[in-house]
Design an enzyme around this catalytic site. Structure first.
Site, PDB file in Angstrom:
ATOM      1  N   LYS A  64       4.059   3.268   6.881  1.00 52.54           N
ATOM      2  CA  LYS A  64       3.407   4.521   7.740  1.00 52.54           C
ATOM      3  C   LYS A  64       4.424   5.579   8.354  1.00 52.54           C
ATOM      4  O   LYS A  64       4.204   6.666   8.608  1.00 52.54           O
ATOM      5  CB  LYS A  64       2.505   3.795   8.765  1.00 52.54           C
ATOM      6  CG  LYS A  64       1.348   2.756   8.249  1.00 52.54           C
ATOM      7  CD  LYS A  64       0.653   2.219   9.339  1.00 52.54           C
ATOM      8  CE  LYS A  64      -0.685   1.653   9.063  1.00 52.54           C
ATOM      9  NZ  LYS A  64      -0.842   0.222   8.850  1.00 52.54           N
ATOM     10  N   TYR A 186      -3.084   3.487  -0.129  1.00 53.23           N
ATOM     11  CA  TYR A 186      -2.548   2.796   1.430  1.00 53.23           C
ATOM     12  C   TYR A 186      -2.190   1.352   1.171  1.00 53.23           C
ATOM     13  O   TYR A 186      -0.964   1.211   1.850  1.00 53.23           O
ATOM     14  CB  TYR A 186      -3.783   2.912   2.207  1.00 53.23           C
ATOM     15  CG  TYR A 186      -3.517   2.282   3.532  1.00 53.23           C
ATOM     16  CD1 TYR A 186      -2.489   2.410   4.231  1.00 53.23           C
ATOM     17  CD2 TYR A 186      -4.063   0.868   3.797  1.00 53.23           C
ATOM     18  CE1 TYR A 186      -2.262   1.437   5.671  1.00 53.23           C
ATOM     19  CE2 TYR A 186      -3.828   0.125   4.711  1.00 53.23           C
ATOM     20  CZ  TYR A 186      -3.047   0.463   5.654  1.00 53.23           C
ATOM     21  OH  TYR A 186      -2.676  -0.291   6.859  1.00 53.23           O
ATOM     22  N   VAL A 253       3.173  -6.203   9.549  1.00 53.46           N
ATOM     23  CA  VAL A 253       2.741  -7.533   9.811  1.00 53.46           C
ATOM     24  C   VAL A 253       3.539  -8.416   8.672  1.00 53.46           C
ATOM     25  O   VAL A 253       3.177  -9.619   8.831  1.00 53.46           O
ATOM     26  CB  VAL A 253       1.160  -7.693   9.520  1.00 53.46           C
ATOM     27  CG1 VAL A 253       0.367  -7.084  10.361  1.00 53.46           C
ATOM     28  CG2 VAL A 253       0.841  -7.218   8.297  1.00 53.46           C
TER      29      VAL A 253
HETATM   30  N1  GLU Z   1      -1.695  -3.768   4.950  1.00 54.61           N
HETATM   31  C1  GLU Z   1      -1.904  -4.146   6.362  1.00 54.61           C
HETATM   32  C2  GLU Z   1      -3.502  -3.885   6.797  1.00 54.61           C
HETATM   33  O1  GLU Z   1      -3.680  -2.761   6.399  1.00 54.61           O
HETATM   34  C3  GLU Z   1      -0.914  -3.429   7.369  1.00 54.61           C
HETATM   35  C4  GLU Z   1      -0.915  -3.875   8.834  1.00 54.61           C
HETATM   36  C5  GLU Z   1       0.392  -3.757   9.538  1.00 54.61           C
HETATM   37  O2  GLU Z   1       1.654  -3.914   9.020  1.00 54.61           O
HETATM   38  O3  GLU Z   1      -0.099  -3.338  10.572  1.00 54.61           O
HETATM   39  O4  GLU Z   1      -3.777  -4.699   7.449  1.00 54.61           O
END
Ligand code: GLU
Length: 295
Positions: A64, A186, A253
């Protein structure tokens, strides 16, 4: 510095046992919990590593940061009409706040905010998937950084909450594209696999002016990105991280946490077991110790 990183690794590794590897994305649940790596790149370019610092892992939400950087360059202030810049105080994948706040996500580092950012980036350039990867390869200096298709598929299979968020955004007229296509892009960004060393190198544009042509710029944008990292980078634990560590950071995460200190260093730690907020347990402890020594 190397001795410091080794001491830190020795001290914090046992803490990983108190956390849990992310379960809601099956491909992540299979990652060995004992992995631990840490890399630090100084402003003068010198690098230091310990443990599994050169082993690629799923960067997840750390992506992000790069998406936001590109969006700020491409879209300028137009982005801020669609995404706010306040800590959410809620889980990173909460849908409640999005609904009550009329489809304007609190910040670009929670899932809803990143989905809006992805939508804006895709509308700007349909080859965003390739551009993002190219930019991260350029920033990290590693042409082998790649999308992890298994993690991507795993997330597409289980990502209903994110898809639901995209539909809420669409209903509130804050999503132009097809919610399924936007969330797929995403998830793709989240699936990028790279090492702690790659990530620390890639974040150097937030530490000191860089040479070479990348999309991510320094100056005002870098200052603002660091501000959002400080206030929103560790989900609803950002205040506590600011208090304990005091570095601008972004977690994912997959168990990674990337931090930067302007004019001094970028560092990244990776340890998969997470606390209840979704942040790496040993990673936070490692950065707290690093900050005590270096700040
Ligand atoms: N791909 C994970 C989700 O969308 C990212 C979450 C994260 O790392 O905060 O749940």
């Amino acid at each position: 510095m190397r001795a410091l990183l080794e001491d830190i690794a020795k001290e914090v590794r046992p803490l990983a046992e108190t956390g849990t590897v992310a379960q809601y994305i099956p491909a992540l649940a299979a990652v060995p919990p004992s992995k631990f790596g840490m890399a630090l790149v100084r402003a003068d370019g010198e690098t230091f590593t310990v443990g599994d610092a050169e082993e690629p892992f799923s960067i997840q939400s750390i992506s992000k940061l790069f998406a936001l950087s590109i969006a700020m360059e491409w879209l300028g202030d137009a982005l801020w009409a669609r995404v706010a810049r306040e800590p959410s105080g809620m889980r990173f994948n909460s849908i409640i706040q999005l609904e009550t706040e009329g489809g304007i996500p609190r910040n670009p580092f929670i899932n809803a905010g990143a989905i809006v950012t992805t939508d804006a980036l895709l509308a700007h350039d349909t080859s965003y998937r390739d551009l993002l990867l190219g930019e991260i390869r350029l920033l990290s200096g590693n042409p082998d950084v790649a999308y992890d298709d298994e993690v991507h598929r795993s997330e597409i299979r289980t990502g209903d909450l994110n898809r639901a968020m995209a539909f809420v955004l669409k209903a509130h007229k804050n999503l132009n594209g097809d919610p399924l296509k936007v969330t797929e892009a995403y998830f793709g960004a989240c699936s990028i696999a790279m090492s702690a060393l790659d990530l620390a190198r890639a974040a150097m544009f937030l530490v000191a002016p860089q040479q070479g042509r990348t999309i991510c710029g320094e100056g005002l944008h870098a200052r603002r990105i660091r501000a959002i990292m400080r206030t929103c980078g560790l989900y609803d634990q950002s205040g506590e991280f600011a208090f304990q560590v005091g570095l601008a950071g972004k977690s994912g995460v997959g168990g990674g946490i990337l931090v930067v200190q302007p004019n001094q260093f970028a560092a990244c730690v990776w340890s998969p077991p997470l606390d209840q907020y979704g942040n790496s347990v040993a990673g936070q402890a490692a950065l707290e110790k690093l900050a005590l020594e270096l700040l």
